[in-house]
Scaffold this active site. Sequence first.
Site, PDB file in Angstrom:
ATOM      1  NE  ARG A 233      -4.266  -1.273   0.024  1.00 51.23           N
ATOM      2  CZ  ARG A 233      -4.361  -2.267  -0.859  1.00 51.23           C
ATOM      3  NH1 ARG A 233      -3.375  -2.497  -1.703  1.00 51.23           N
ATOM      4  NH2 ARG A 233      -5.435  -3.021  -0.923  1.00 51.23           N
ATOM      5  CD  GLU A 262      -3.020   3.465  -5.076  1.00 56.05           C
ATOM      6  OE1 GLU A 262      -1.843   3.101  -5.082  1.00 56.05           O
ATOM      7  OE2 GLU A 262      -3.991   2.680  -5.148  1.00 56.05           O
ATOM      8  CG  HIS A 294      -3.288  -0.548  -6.989  1.00 53.53           C
ATOM      9  ND1 HIS A 294      -3.517   0.122  -5.818  1.00 53.53           N
ATOM     10  CD2 HIS A 294      -3.439  -1.871  -6.692  1.00 53.53           C
ATOM     11  CE1 HIS A 294      -3.821  -0.743  -4.867  1.00 53.53           C
ATOM     12  NE2 HIS A 294      -3.783  -1.975  -5.375  1.00 53.53           N
TER      13      HIS A 294
HETATM   14  P1  NAI Z   1      -1.835 -11.488   4.314  1.00 57.13           P
HETATM   15  O1  NAI Z   1      -2.883 -11.027   5.276  1.00 57.13           O
HETATM   16  O2  NAI Z   1      -1.810 -12.896   3.865  1.00 57.13           O
HETATM   17  O3  NAI Z   1      -0.378 -11.165   4.919  1.00 57.13           O
HETATM   18  C1  NAI Z   1      -0.022  -9.980   5.559  1.00 57.13           C
HETATM   19  C2  NAI Z   1       1.122 -10.318   6.508  1.00 57.13           C
HETATM   20  O4  NAI Z   1       1.587  -9.093   7.083  1.00 57.13           O
HETATM   21  C3  NAI Z   1       0.702 -11.242   7.662  1.00 57.13           C
HETATM   22  O5  NAI Z   1       1.588 -12.314   7.775  1.00 57.13           O
HETATM   23  C4  NAI Z   1       0.775 -10.320   8.882  1.00 57.13           C
HETATM   24  O6  NAI Z   1       1.139 -11.019  10.069  1.00 57.13           O
HETATM   25  C5  NAI Z   1       1.866  -9.354   8.440  1.00 57.13           C
HETATM   26  N1  NAI Z   1       1.892  -8.129   9.239  1.00 57.13           N
HETATM   27  C6  NAI Z   1       0.897  -7.571   9.978  1.00 57.13           C
HETATM   28  N2  NAI Z   1       1.369  -6.480  10.611  1.00 57.13           N
HETATM   29  C7  NAI Z   1       2.681  -6.371  10.269  1.00 57.13           C
HETATM   30  C8  NAI Z   1       3.709  -5.459  10.627  1.00 57.13           C
HETATM   31  N3  NAI Z   1       3.485  -4.451  11.489  1.00 57.13           N
HETATM   32  N4  NAI Z   1       4.952  -5.651  10.094  1.00 57.13           N
HETATM   33  C9  NAI Z   1       5.186  -6.689   9.241  1.00 57.13           C
HETATM   34  N5  NAI Z   1       4.249  -7.581   8.887  1.00 57.13           N
HETATM   35  C10 NAI Z   1       3.016  -7.418   9.387  1.00 57.13           C
HETATM   36  O7  NAI Z   1      -1.939 -10.474   3.077  1.00 57.13           O
HETATM   37  P2  NAI Z   1      -1.443 -10.721   1.572  1.00 57.13           P
HETATM   38  O8  NAI Z   1      -2.530 -11.340   0.792  1.00 57.13           O
HETATM   39  O9  NAI Z   1      -0.104 -11.329   1.578  1.00 57.13           O
HETATM   40  O10 NAI Z   1      -1.331  -9.186   1.076  1.00 57.13           O
HETATM   41  C11 NAI Z   1      -0.357  -8.295   1.598  1.00 57.13           C
HETATM   42  C12 NAI Z   1      -0.708  -6.881   1.187  1.00 57.13           C
HETATM   43  O11 NAI Z   1      -0.574  -6.747  -0.219  1.00 57.13           O
HETATM   44  C13 NAI Z   1      -2.183  -6.477   1.456  1.00 57.13           C
HETATM   45  O12 NAI Z   1      -2.358  -6.001   2.775  1.00 57.13           O
HETATM   46  C14 NAI Z   1      -2.428  -5.404   0.440  1.00 57.13           C
HETATM   47  O13 NAI Z   1      -2.153  -4.146   1.034  1.00 57.13           O
HETATM   48  C15 NAI Z   1      -1.408  -5.689  -0.651  1.00 57.13           C
HETATM   49  N6  NAI Z   1      -2.033  -6.067  -1.934  1.00 57.13           N
HETATM   50  C16 NAI Z   1      -1.679  -5.349  -3.049  1.00 57.13           C
HETATM   51  C17 NAI Z   1      -2.230  -5.650  -4.276  1.00 57.13           C
HETATM   52  C18 NAI Z   1      -1.825  -4.926  -5.523  1.00 57.13           C
HETATM   53  O14 NAI Z   1      -2.472  -5.092  -6.578  1.00 57.13           O
HETATM   54  N7  NAI Z   1      -0.781  -4.140  -5.504  1.00 57.13           N
HETATM   55  C19 NAI Z   1      -3.243  -6.721  -4.402  1.00 57.13           C
HETATM   56  C20 NAI Z   1      -3.487  -7.466  -3.174  1.00 57.13           C
HETATM   57  C21 NAI Z   1      -2.908  -7.113  -1.990  1.00 57.13           C
END
Ligand code: NAI
Length: 329
Positions: A233, A262, A294
């Site tokens: 993000r 964005e 994005h």
């Molecule tokens: P997920 O929920 O599977 O993983 C997120 C991880 O971040 C978890 O393991 C969690 O414990 C960890 N986390 C939480 N707080 C944290 C902190 N303070 N420091 C470090 N790690 C922390 O989510 P997923 O599916 O892997 O997605 C990750 C991110 O990718 C989403 O939150 C979203 O913002 C972004 N995203 C971007 C997209 C794009 O098109 N650019 C599309 C989909 C997601």
Amino acid sequence: MKVVVYSSKLYDKQALCRTLDPQWQVVYFEAALDLNTVPGAHGAEVVSVFVNDRLDEPVLQQLAAGGTKMLALRCAGFNHVDLQAAQQLGIRVARVPAYSPYAVAEHTIGLMLALNRKLYRAYNRVREGNFSLNGMLGFDMYGKTVGIIGAGKIGRLVGKMLKAFGCRVLVYDPYECSVCKQLGIEQVQLDEIWEQSDIISLHCPLTPETDHVINADTIAKMKRGVMLINTGRGALMDTEALVNGLKSKQIGYLGLDVYEKEGALFFEDHSCEIIQDDLFERLLTFHNVLITGHQAYFTEEALNHIAETTSDNIRAYLADEIMQNEVKA
Ligand code: NAI
């Protein structure tokens, strides 16, 4: 039952038309949801939105007044929704927890390789008949240390792919990641990520703890010439600190799929306008910055999955079943 879909481009509409119940009255708006466009949702029990729609208290109040009872997010992140206000107004919220972690992980690796080997510059040079290799020098990924922040679905996949390149992969996550251990990924503290990584990639959600996790102080702790990648993000990074880091050459490469402001730019064609965001325009002047709008999620598989899950979420809400993907304050 009326559903109003905001921020719906032709590709969203095509995927949703295939999955939403034909008995529902579905109205598609290309515009994003905000205070100006919210009257369009009047009378819609369900409103579907994407990443840059406005879902703060004033907008939610208007939605509730117009009869909206459910918000069907077509994205995983819900940092843009005032969940407390939604709950107080009796609006239930469901999301699409994962549409394609592969899509985002593969795009992340794409940004790394394109930046490293300057593929975006090579494309233009060769088309102009310039075959000089000056300024095109890259580095072997093999043997480099990559730091990943967030060991979730996407972060773990990126780590797994990088292991195949022969990289040493470090990960920071507040929770223990047992899968990481099996993949040969080392779970470390944040300072070790800053100090040891040649490449740093962000895959954590945007929360108060992670807001501007990349800032002047953390950039100063990194290796000189570090590559930074953000497909998470925009607000995970302080853009002003990025510009300063690029100017001082502390940051050697920057790959972004997301940007903190964005909302005013992405997903629309502004090619005939004068872009007013000076910070964004400054970023574009660096030859070692690669920005995509994005689009990391944007694959056929992910679009279909988003449409199917959105449809399932609405069905579960209407049938008064447990909404597996509900998010609460
Ligand atoms: P997920 O929920 O599977 O993983 C997120 C991880 O971040 C978890 O393991 C969690 O414990 C960890 N986390 C939480 N707080 C944290 C902190 N303070 N420091 C470090 N790690 C922390 O989510 P997923 O599916 O892997 O997605 C990750 C991110 O990718 C989403 O939150 C979203 O913002 C972004 N995203 C971007 C997209 C794009 O098109 N650019 C599309 C989909 C997601």
